[in-house]
Each structure stands twice: as structure tokens, then as C-alpha cells.
Write an enzyme that holds these catalytic residues in place. Sequence first.
Site, PDB file in Angstrom:
ATOM      1  N   CYS A 248       0.847  -1.192   0.000  1.00  0.00           N
ATOM      2  CA  CYS A 248       0.000   0.000   0.000  1.00  0.00           C
ATOM      3  C   CYS A 248       0.887   1.247   0.000  1.00  0.00           C
ATOM      4  O   CYS A 248       2.015   1.214   0.478  1.00  0.00           O
ATOM      5  CB  CYS A 248      -0.880  -0.029   1.265  1.00  0.00           C
ATOM      6  SG  CYS A 248      -1.939   1.406   1.479  1.00  0.00           S
ATOM      7  N   GLY A 249       0.348   2.332  -0.506  1.00  0.00           N
ATOM      8  CA  GLY A 249       1.078   3.598  -0.450  1.00  0.00           C
ATOM      9  C   GLY A 249       1.341   4.037   0.987  1.00  0.00           C
ATOM     10  O   GLY A 249       2.280   4.796   1.255  1.00  0.00           O
TER      11      GLY A 249
END
Length: 168
Positions: free
Chosen positions: A38-39
Site C-alpha cells: 500500500c502507499g
Amino acid sequence: MEKPNIYQFSVENVKGETVSLEKYKGKVLLIVNTASECGFTPQLALLEELRTNFETTDFEILAFPSNDFGQQEPLNDEGIGKFCTVNYDTHFTIFKKTKIRGEDAHPLFSFLADKNLNGNFNSAPRWNFHKYLINTKGELVDFFYSFTKPNSARVKKKIQKLLTPTTS
């Protein structure tokens, strides 16, 4: 009457062992849904920094990896543990990959997301790294969206306030 709390729930650790959340009675908890692709994944380092910051207190972080958002947690439980340790040197508790939203959501996350159950907030995670703050009585007292950094002054102040006994 006792307020709704998380102690009624049990969860599975990465070894597949059932853990009653009663184990955490008397501690301030930050419950976070995580993902390795995930970012927001770099927040794992910030969570570890937060854990270290409160290392000598009754504060713990409980991480629940989830593949519920964008299929961003492809690893198995063993792989998740390795990923977090190798890349972010984490020392907080990481539980088994967990469904956190929808009909199949773990009862703990259904409780945390629904004001009718937890008595305080409607706050279903909208993405990975949604954070729930639990007081020493196991009650949900606050939540932080994914974009709130775990080591932000806002989060640290709220944790500190919960750890500092008030004199009445």
C-alpha cells in the site's frame, strides 16, 4: 452499566493461536489494519517509532494485515511477519490476515466500525492503515484515518492523555 469494549473478542495470531483481547486489559491500544503493498505501508516504520516512543508504558500496537483494499496484502501470514521485520524492524504484535469490512468482517472490526456496537463512533475503515484508539478499559475512544501518521503529535497526545491517570 459497563460500556461496550473489545475484551469480548478473540483473534488469531500469525501462528494460528487464539488470543483473547482480555490479555490487553489495562493497556492503551492502537489497532491498525495494515498491508504490505500500500502507499501507506511506510507507516509501519512510524508505528514502530510510536511503539518505541511509549515502550516503557502500558501501550501496545495491534496490527491486522488485510487484503480488503485493492488486494494490497498478497503475502501469507508468515510472509507478512518477515516483510514487516526485514523491511521495517517492527516489534509490535501482528495478527493473522483478517477480513475487516463487509459481511465476512471479523467481529472485532464490525464492533469497531459500528456506533451501535461500540457506543461511540461509526468509523468503518475506508483504506489500509485506519487506526482505532482503545483506552485502558477496552473502549473505543478515537480513530484516525489512513492519512494520519501514527507518530503525529495528535496521535501521541491522545495516547499520552490515556496513559496519564487523572485525579478526580
